[in-house]
Design a protein around this motif. Sequence first.
Motif, PDB file in Angstrom:
ATOM      1  N   PHE A 115       0.832  -1.198   0.000  1.00 54.63           N
ATOM      2  CA  PHE A 115       0.000   0.000   0.000  1.00 54.63           C
ATOM      3  C   PHE A 115       0.870   1.253   0.000  1.00 54.63           C
ATOM      4  CE2 PHE A 115      -3.107  -3.056   1.177  1.00 54.63           C
ATOM      5  CZ  PHE A 115      -4.367  -2.492   0.980  1.00 54.63           C
ATOM      6  N   ASN A 116       0.366   2.313  -0.622  1.00 55.13           N
ATOM      7  CA  ASN A 116       1.000   3.623  -0.573  1.00 55.13           C
ATOM      8  C   ASN A 116       0.287   4.484   0.456  1.00 55.13           C
ATOM      9  OD1 ASN A 116       2.967   3.614  -2.978  1.00 55.13           O
ATOM     10  ND2 ASN A 116       1.060   2.883  -3.897  1.00 55.13           N
ATOM     11  N   TYR A 117       1.062   5.125   1.321  1.00 53.30           N
ATOM     12  CA  TYR A 117       0.500   5.981   2.370  1.00 53.30           C
ATOM     13  C   TYR A 117       0.185   7.344   1.779  1.00 53.30           C
ATOM     14  CZ  TYR A 117       0.347   8.438   6.930  1.00 53.30           C
ATOM     15  OH  TYR A 117      -0.020   9.183   8.027  1.00 53.30           O
ATOM     16  N   MET A 118      -1.060   7.777   1.931  1.00 53.98           N
ATOM     17  CA  MET A 118      -1.515   9.032   1.344  1.00 53.98           C
ATOM     18  C   MET A 118      -1.965   9.998   2.438  1.00 53.98           C
ATOM     19  SD  MET A 118      -4.778   9.706  -1.110  1.00 53.98           S
ATOM     20  CE  MET A 118      -5.200  11.367  -1.613  1.00 53.98           C
ATOM     21  N   HIS A 119      -1.493  11.251   2.355  1.00 53.68           N
ATOM     22  CA  HIS A 119      -1.929  12.290   3.290  1.00 53.68           C
ATOM     23  C   HIS A 119      -3.084  13.060   2.664  1.00 53.68           C
ATOM     24  CE1 HIS A 119       2.440  11.780   4.453  1.00 53.68           C
ATOM     25  NE2 HIS A 119       1.776  11.426   5.526  1.00 53.68           N
ATOM     26  N   THR A 120      -4.292  12.722   3.059  1.00 59.41           N
ATOM     27  CA  THR A 120      -5.470  13.398   2.504  1.00 59.41           C
ATOM     28  C   THR A 120      -5.670  14.752   3.192  1.00 59.41           C
ATOM     29  OG1 THR A 120      -6.819  12.111   4.043  1.00 59.41           O
ATOM     30  CG2 THR A 120      -6.664  11.312   1.782  1.00 59.41           C
ATOM     31  N   PRO A 121      -6.370  15.690   2.532  1.00 59.84           N
ATOM     32  CA  PRO A 121      -6.508  17.044   3.087  1.00 59.84           C
ATOM     33  C   PRO A 121      -7.275  17.070   4.404  1.00 59.84           C
ATOM     34  CG  PRO A 121      -7.197  16.962   0.781  1.00 59.84           C
ATOM     35  CD  PRO A 121      -7.020  15.556   1.220  1.00 59.84           C
ATOM     36  N   ILE A 122      -6.831  17.939   5.302  1.00 60.78           N
ATOM     37  CA  ILE A 122      -7.562  18.184   6.542  1.00 60.78           C
ATOM     38  C   ILE A 122      -8.624  19.259   6.310  1.00 60.78           C
ATOM     39  CG2 ILE A 122      -7.325  19.137   8.879  1.00 60.78           C
ATOM     40  CD1 ILE A 122      -4.675  17.622   9.081  1.00 60.78           C
ATOM     41  N   ILE A 123      -8.339  20.200   5.429  1.00 62.09           N
ATOM     42  CA  ILE A 123      -9.318  21.227   5.048  1.00 62.09           C
ATOM     43  C   ILE A 123      -9.973  20.798   3.745  1.00 62.09           C
ATOM     44  CG2 ILE A 123      -9.642  23.639   4.387  1.00 62.09           C
ATOM     45  CD1 ILE A 123      -7.169  24.303   6.077  1.00 62.09           C
ATOM     46  N   THR A 124     -11.294  20.764   3.727  1.00 66.71           N
ATOM     47  CA  THR A 124     -12.005  20.224   2.564  1.00 66.71           C
ATOM     48  C   THR A 124     -13.260  21.033   2.265  1.00 66.71           C
ATOM     49  OG1 THR A 124     -13.094  18.247   1.671  1.00 66.71           O
ATOM     50  CG2 THR A 124     -13.248  18.587   4.036  1.00 66.71           C
ATOM     51  N   GLY A 125     -13.693  20.958   1.022  1.00 60.77           N
ATOM     52  CA  GLY A 125     -14.946  21.604   0.626  1.00 60.77           C
ATOM     53  C   GLY A 125     -16.074  20.617   0.479  1.00 60.77           C
ATOM     54  N   SER A 126     -15.821  19.313   0.771  1.00 54.24           N
ATOM     55  CA  SER A 126     -16.865  18.294   0.614  1.00 54.24           C
ATOM     56  C   SER A 126     -17.160  17.616   1.936  1.00 54.24           C
ATOM     57  CB  SER A 126     -16.421  17.240  -0.408  1.00 54.24           C
ATOM     58  OG  SER A 126     -15.254  16.574   0.040  1.00 54.24           O
ATOM     59  N   ASP A 127     -18.369  17.093   2.057  1.00 49.93           N
ATOM     60  CA  ASP A 127     -18.808  16.366   3.243  1.00 49.93           C
ATOM     61  C   ASP A 127     -18.946  14.895   2.858  1.00 49.93           C
ATOM     62  OD1 ASP A 127     -19.983  15.282   5.460  1.00 49.93           O
ATOM     63  OD2 ASP A 127     -21.713  16.609   5.503  1.00 49.93           O
ATOM     64  N   ALA A 128     -17.912  14.111   3.162  1.00 48.77           N
ATOM     65  CA  ALA A 128     -17.902  12.715   2.721  1.00 48.77           C
ATOM     66  C   ALA A 128     -19.030  11.901   3.336  1.00 48.77           C
ATOM     67  CB  ALA A 128     -16.553  12.082   3.070  1.00 48.77           C
ATOM     68  N   GLU A 129     -19.419  12.226   4.568  1.00 52.54           N
ATOM     69  CA  GLU A 129     -20.443  11.442   5.251  1.00 52.54           C
ATOM     70  C   GLU A 129     -21.851  11.947   4.970  1.00 52.54           C
ATOM     71  OE1 GLU A 129     -19.706   8.658   6.980  1.00 52.54           O
ATOM     72  OE2 GLU A 129     -17.666   9.000   6.293  1.00 52.54           O
TER      73      GLU A 129
END
Length: 481
Positions: free
Chosen positions: A150-164
Amino acid sequence: MTSKTVAQLLSQDETLQDVSVKGWVRTFRANRFIALNDGSTINNIQCVVDFENFDEALLKRVTTGAAIHVTGELVESQGKGQSVEIVVKTLEVLGDSDPETYPIQPKKHSFEFLRENAHLRTRTNTFSAVMRLRSSLSFAVHKYFNENGFNYMHTPIITGSDAEGAGEMFKVSNLDAKNPPLNEDGSVNYKEDFFGKETNLTVSGQLEAETYAMSLGKVYTFGPTFRAENSNTTRHLAEFWMIEPEVAFMDLDGNMDLAENFMKSVLSYVLEKNKEDLEFLEGRLLQEEKTKPQAERSAMSLIEKIKFVVDNNFKRVSYTEAIDILRNSKPNKKKKFNYIIEEWGADLQSEHERFLVEKHFKCPVILFDYPANIKAFYMRLNEPDHEGRETVRAMDILFPGIGEMVGGSQREERLDVLKEKMKALDIDEKELWWYLDLRKYGTAVHSGFGLGFERLVMFATGMGNIRDVIPYPRTPQNAEF
């Protein structure tokens, strides 16, 4: 002389050698016996002082909580409870220590009191053990994914979308709170904000991780997430850590295989590496269990519970089958459940999940194919069943004592179906145009799951409150430290 850790000294086979060690005083008995701990192990090393060889004023500064540097000879212990001890030759108090105000005295403290002193609570055996286990579990997570490509990915902490899609998010803005720019209709004009749009702290890195999975194949995130849910329960935090792998060309069966293998791997790691901490925490829990009524006592000890997960195959059961089992169970028929199961479509509670694991199947359980209307928009829609009921390719892993541990799904890869689901839930396509692009350009089956790291730490330590498994808990009306 190079200083060694307490853990190193206690594991030494060779005695009659000069040693150096630094740590914090747990107790100083009879002006002779110092119990010293440096955080490297749950165990203290005993340092034996001949008070005639030391200045009385110096020894008065050796109080609980003081940091000291000791040199001396490592010898076989003359007393019980330890194999070796240090006969002290030199003793240096490294800093100030006020015995009158030091809050972590050698007595039993309530967890609530220790939360108020969270900056010092790892000086206790319980919290030092918990945080060493947290560290080991973190390492085990990275180790597993690294060893499995697996590749470790740093996803954004600040976002414009609500994933849930729940809307319980913390806003991020640098606008003047007292005098924000307004639109003609009186609403806040976020076009003048720092990012030129409304932004929030993320609740999940899943959607961004999916984009990378569709080019790198196998990725995972492991980072902080945030939820503005005004809940003061023992299971909720406003800031918590999530583990979220995403894999291209993997269906729900592969997702269940991955999640089961992953959970067994990380828990096996701490069984091997943190044996003493687990034994201490198990002993603490056994004492706690004795104070409970017989009906409320756990059937398994802490280590037995962890081995229950590691040693058993996870039973895979459809939601529909689980509902039938629960509806016909004795607790349901006798109305012993707090939430009675009456019909298909019910959202399962922890009591139902624990019944399936602890009473019915007596092994960890993976439930799959949940009703579509109780799951997220991004989960792959199944064909309606013979009764016309719609389900999605979702799965939850259930553990003893805690209920749901992992939640995941096969993601919806069909553009037309995903658009219809978003439309039905009033999710703006313009906000997730990039997510929809994945279904236009090289779309493929892919899956992933999410695991709240603090819930895993709770399971592995036996702690009953999520605020006690994270260094500094963030909860409603509390952002101390």
